[in-house]
Design a protein around this motif. Sequence first.
Motif, PDB file in Angstrom:
ATOM      1  N   LYS A 162      19.421 -15.028  -6.817  1.00 52.90           N
ATOM      2  CA  LYS A 162      19.754 -13.631  -6.526  1.00 52.90           C
ATOM      3  C   LYS A 162      18.591 -12.713  -6.856  1.00 52.90           C
ATOM      4  CE  LYS A 162      24.736 -14.180  -7.266  1.00 52.90           C
ATOM      5  NZ  LYS A 162      25.899 -13.779  -8.091  1.00 52.90           N
ATOM      6  N   SER A 163      17.897 -13.010  -7.918  1.00 51.60           N
ATOM      7  CA  SER A 163      16.735 -12.195  -8.289  1.00 51.60           C
ATOM      8  C   SER A 163      15.651 -12.285  -7.232  1.00 51.60           C
ATOM      9  CB  SER A 163      16.198 -12.646  -9.650  1.00 51.60           C
ATOM     10  OG  SER A 163      15.029 -11.936  -9.982  1.00 51.60           O
ATOM     11  N   LEU A 164      15.465 -13.511  -6.716  1.00 53.39           N
ATOM     12  CA  LEU A 164      14.472 -13.670  -5.644  1.00 53.39           C
ATOM     13  C   LEU A 164      14.875 -12.870  -4.411  1.00 53.39           C
ATOM     14  CD1 LEU A 164      13.686 -17.503  -5.910  1.00 53.39           C
ATOM     15  CD2 LEU A 164      12.257 -15.592  -6.653  1.00 53.39           C
ATOM     16  N   ARG A 165      16.165 -12.868  -4.095  1.00 55.21           N
ATOM     17  CA  ARG A 165      16.634 -12.131  -2.910  1.00 55.21           C
ATOM     18  C   ARG A 165      16.424 -10.636  -3.078  1.00 55.21           C
ATOM     19  NH1 ARG A 165      22.840 -12.621  -1.607  1.00 55.21           N
ATOM     20  NH2 ARG A 165      22.876 -11.190  -3.349  1.00 55.21           N
ATOM     21  N   LEU A 166      16.700 -10.129  -4.280  1.00 54.04           N
ATOM     22  CA  LEU A 166      16.480  -8.701  -4.517  1.00 54.04           C
ATOM     23  C   LEU A 166      15.010  -8.346  -4.412  1.00 54.04           C
ATOM     24  CD1 LEU A 166      18.950  -8.082  -7.506  1.00 54.04           C
ATOM     25  CD2 LEU A 166      19.211  -7.333  -5.128  1.00 54.04           C
ATOM     26  N   ASP A 167      14.152  -9.254  -4.896  1.00 50.20           N
ATOM     27  CA  ASP A 167      12.706  -9.005  -4.786  1.00 50.20           C
ATOM     28  C   ASP A 167      12.290  -8.930  -3.330  1.00 50.20           C
ATOM     29  OD1 ASP A 167      12.520  -8.947  -7.494  1.00 50.20           O
ATOM     30  OD2 ASP A 167      11.839 -11.051  -7.685  1.00 50.20           O
ATOM     31  N   GLU A 168      12.891  -9.801  -2.493  1.00 49.24           N
ATOM     32  CA  GLU A 168      12.546  -9.774  -1.071  1.00 49.24           C
ATOM     33  C   GLU A 168      12.996  -8.468  -0.418  1.00 49.24           C
ATOM     34  OE1 GLU A 168      14.218 -13.202   0.715  1.00 49.24           O
ATOM     35  OE2 GLU A 168      12.715 -14.585  -0.101  1.00 49.24           O
ATOM     36  N   GLU A 169      14.200  -8.013  -0.790  1.00 45.01           N
ATOM     37  CA  GLU A 169      14.691  -6.760  -0.219  1.00 45.01           C
ATOM     38  C   GLU A 169      13.803  -5.593  -0.600  1.00 45.01           C
ATOM     39  OE1 GLU A 169      18.650  -6.398  -1.565  1.00 45.01           O
ATOM     40  OE2 GLU A 169      19.487  -7.842  -0.138  1.00 45.01           O
ATOM     41  N   GLN A 170      13.406  -5.557  -1.866  1.00 45.15           N
ATOM     42  CA  GLN A 170      12.511  -4.485  -2.295  1.00 45.15           C
ATOM     43  C   GLN A 170      11.198  -4.541  -1.549  1.00 45.15           C
ATOM     44  OE1 GLN A 170      13.139  -1.968  -4.284  1.00 45.15           O
ATOM     45  NE2 GLN A 170      15.257  -2.643  -4.687  1.00 45.15           N
ATOM     46  N   SER A 171      10.734  -5.769  -1.314  1.00 45.74           N
ATOM     47  CA  SER A 171       9.485  -5.930  -0.572  1.00 45.74           C
ATOM     48  C   SER A 171       9.635  -5.425   0.858  1.00 45.74           C
ATOM     49  CB  SER A 171       9.066  -7.403  -0.586  1.00 45.74           C
ATOM     50  OG  SER A 171       7.910  -7.596   0.191  1.00 45.74           O
ATOM     51  N   ASP A 172      10.816  -5.696   1.495  1.00 44.55           N
ATOM     52  CA  ASP A 172      11.055  -5.233   2.868  1.00 44.55           C
ATOM     53  C   ASP A 172      11.085  -3.723   2.945  1.00 44.55           C
ATOM     54  OD1 ASP A 172      11.161  -7.803   3.655  1.00 44.55           O
ATOM     55  OD2 ASP A 172      13.361  -7.967   3.605  1.00 44.55           O
ATOM     56  N   ILE A 173      11.745  -3.092   1.975  1.00 47.63           N
ATOM     57  CA  ILE A 173      11.840  -1.626   1.986  1.00 47.63           C
ATOM     58  C   ILE A 173      10.465  -1.000   1.872  1.00 47.63           C
ATOM     59  CG2 ILE A 173      12.710   0.372   0.704  1.00 47.63           C
ATOM     60  CD1 ILE A 173      15.134  -1.323  -0.039  1.00 47.63           C
ATOM     61  N   SER A 174       9.641  -1.574   0.972  1.00 46.83           N
ATOM     62  CA  SER A 174       8.282  -1.044   0.807  1.00 46.83           C
ATOM     63  C   SER A 174       7.478  -1.216   2.069  1.00 46.83           C
ATOM     64  CB  SER A 174       7.601  -1.763  -0.364  1.00 46.83           C
ATOM     65  OG  SER A 174       8.299  -1.550  -1.538  1.00 46.83           O
ATOM     66  N   SER A 175       7.688  -2.354   2.737  1.00 48.73           N
ATOM     67  CA  SER A 175       6.930  -2.620   3.969  1.00 48.73           C
ATOM     68  C   SER A 175       7.333  -1.653   5.069  1.00 48.73           C
ATOM     69  CB  SER A 175       7.155  -4.071   4.404  1.00 48.73           C
ATOM     70  OG  SER A 175       6.489  -4.335   5.626  1.00 48.73           O
ATOM     71  N   ASN A 176       8.633  -1.329   5.171  1.00 49.36           N
ATOM     72  CA  ASN A 176       9.107  -0.409   6.209  1.00 49.36           C
ATOM     73  C   ASN A 176       8.585   1.001   5.993  1.00 49.36           C
ATOM     74  OD1 ASN A 176      10.535  -2.413   7.532  1.00 49.36           O
ATOM     75  ND2 ASN A 176      12.425  -2.042   6.369  1.00 49.36           N
ATOM     76  N   GLN A 177       8.520   1.398   4.725  1.00 51.95           N
ATOM     77  CA  GLN A 177       8.058   2.751   4.448  1.00 51.95           C
ATOM     78  C   GLN A 177       6.569   2.918   4.709  1.00 51.95           C
ATOM     79  OE1 GLN A 177       9.228   3.413   0.430  1.00 51.95           O
ATOM     80  NE2 GLN A 177      11.376   3.902   0.943  1.00 51.95           N
ATOM     81  N   SER A 178       5.821   1.849   4.556  1.00 52.09           N
ATOM     82  CA  SER A 178       4.365   1.948   4.725  1.00 52.09           C
ATOM     83  C   SER A 178       3.903   1.711   6.150  1.00 52.09           C
ATOM     84  CB  SER A 178       3.687   0.940   3.780  1.00 52.09           C
ATOM     85  OG  SER A 178       4.069  -0.363   4.152  1.00 52.09           O
ATOM     86  N   ASP A 179       4.805   1.211   7.029  1.00 48.93           N
ATOM     87  CA  ASP A 179       4.388   0.855   8.395  1.00 48.93           C
ATOM     88  C   ASP A 179       5.354   1.462   9.414  1.00 48.93           C
ATOM     89  OD1 ASP A 179       2.896  -0.204  10.336  1.00 48.93           O
ATOM     90  OD2 ASP A 179       3.543  -2.293  10.079  1.00 48.93           O
ATOM     91  N   LEU A 180       5.544   2.782   9.363  1.00 57.63           N
ATOM     92  CA  LEU A 180       6.472   3.460  10.270  1.00 57.63           C
ATOM     93  C   LEU A 180       5.945   3.521  11.700  1.00 57.63           C
ATOM     94  CD1 LEU A 180       7.543   6.456   7.992  1.00 57.63           C
ATOM     95  CD2 LEU A 180       8.834   4.384   8.528  1.00 57.63           C
TER      96      LEU A 180
END
Length: 751
Positions: A536-554
């Motif tokens: 579950k911790s790994l999954r949350l890390d992936e989600e956080q990574s996705d959110i950061s990626s979306n915000q930086s590459d609009l």
Amino acid sequence: MSTGLEALIPVVNRLQDLVFNTIGSDTLDLPQVVVVGSQSSGKTSVLENIVGRDFLPRGSGIVTRRPLILQLINVDAPPAETNPTSTDSPAVGSEWGEFLHLPGRKFYDFSDINREIQNETLRLAGNNKGISRQPINLKIFSPHVVSLTLVDLPGLTKIPIGDQPTDIERQTRSLILEYIAKPNSIILAVSPANVDIVNSESLKLARQVDPDGKRTVGVLTKLDLMDHGTHALDILSGRVYPLKLGFIALVNRSQQDIQTNLPLKDALRHEQEYFDNHSAYRNISHRCGTLYLTKTLNTLLMNHIRDKLPDIKARLNTLMGQTEQELASYGETTFIGKENRGSLILQLMTKFATSFIASIDGTSSDISVKELCGGARIYYIYNDVYGTALSQIDPTADLSTRDIRTAIRNSTGPRASLFVPELAFDLLVRPQITLLAQPSQRCVELVYEELMKVCHNCGTRELSRYPRLQAKLIEVVSELLRERLGPTSAYVESLIAINQAYVNTNHPSFVGAATAMTSVLQDRQSRELDASQHIKSLRLDEEQSDISSNQSDLQNTSTATGETQTHSRSRSSADSAISDIPTGPSSNGVTSGPGGNKDSFLNYFFGKEDRNLGMNGVISRSDKSRSLQVNSFSSTINEETPGVNGFSKSTDDENLSDREYLETELIRRLITSYFNIVREMIQDQVPKAVMHLLVNFSKESIQNRLVAELYKESLFDELLHEDDNLAEDRAKCAQRLETYRQAAKIVSEVI
């Protein structure tokens, strides 16, 4: 009985002779005048002027290399017809000298006294211009001297010359300080007037031990050699260097006067004429010169002796008391009657045995404050050394998972087992009990070594008089301890063997199979939960990574959207995998049923039927696959995070099935539980066995063993043979005591 002051100096001389004749050193710190001065300060001439005769060696370098204790004794001049026949004139025959090392021999010729001083110096101090602390005692009897006791010391020197020792200055200063530091000494500090007084080495040394100048007399020599127009009135009046006893000026013979053998009588007359006629000194001429110095020293010494006699008497009483105690420790006599030998040996045996027992019980009067010994050391061995050694044993450290699995398989024979074989536990736990043997035997050895140490330290001062008896006592007790070491070690060994002989699984403290299995299951559940949380911790890390990626590459919306869909599918796959992970006991291959997961699993392992299990207890493929999934998810955690009580899968566990892993963990915990029971019992029983078989037996048997082995009349002479050195020490001690008693008698004549 004389009570006047004139009798005091002879009393001190008698004390000095008595002490040096018997003891060889001034242990009473008797009052005397100590003459101190640097080389070429005129110290030798001062002493010869006081005596009125040439008798001291002269020369370059250090001439006085041993302390010379000079006693001047005033005697009446005998009639001319009674003088001894010799080549000397009658006036010379009325004066003589005696050396303490040549009793009964009189020296009427003072040149012979000079030669004897040189010969005696060479005898102890050698030819290398070194010094010796052993004094030369010389008495000069003359009607022309006043009663005085003077000590002539080596002259102070700075630089070694010739073959003198390199540390000659240190040796000389040490010797001088040894004499002038005595509070009963009067210091006669000789300084030449033609050298600045602030550079006087004799006054410098005197100030170290007499800072107030209460017992220092300053002597200024060579006033006739001062520069014309200068004088020493400021020094003599005490304005430059104040001394309570003041300064006295002298004029010694010149080197030419010595070479021409100018009589000392004429030299003293010239000295007095010099002071009477000198413009600076004529007013104080009555306080200058050798005659004034001699009378002053005589008066000072008599008054000093009078003041110090009570202290001398008190010191004598102290020395007598100390010497009596020392003599008592040696024994009063070396002769022992035949009828008393047996009782003496019994008495010494009893003291030895009592000392041995007291050291163990802690009641000895000679208890060490530096280290543990005797009974305290034995207690430390039991509780700290032995207890720590046992607690550090890991009961399964040498048992790998592979070893346990092999034992389980070998215990089942050619067929598969329905439950964990008890024989495997029995076979594995017995060898582990032997791990307790080595520290237990070491405990016995340490106690034995401590008893041997106590035995060797039981000697008393009285027993040391008889070294052969003491050696025999130690030998007998050592043999007794060696005899008891064998049975004690054998009994401790049997304690280990007894616990190996029968494995009592019904012991109240034994954890039992059911409790052990419950613990294993709880540990497994905990590890699986950790694995799930990690995913579950790994999954949350992936989600956080996705959110950061979306915000930086609009700017790349379509690409980002595709990536988001991809991640969503990944999460769906992960959720599906997580949903397949069993979270309860069913993950071990046990199907949940109406009876509960825990009971069904225990029933499976210990042979009870469970309708929810497949045929012959075989785990279904779906359950096994789910278990393998759990293992794959939690493998990384298990390598770093140990389970409860330190149990976790090792590299040996990778090829184990779930059943095998649980079986090995169960056996490991059962071994640990039973081993702890045995360890606790052994830790309690071994000290008791050692105390009973070794310590207490030795205490109870020591007296009887000593009597049986050594109380034999044929051995009495050998056992009571005294140590030769101790007999010599007793004789010296008895001599010192008699000397102090005689000295006390002499002092009582004038007090």
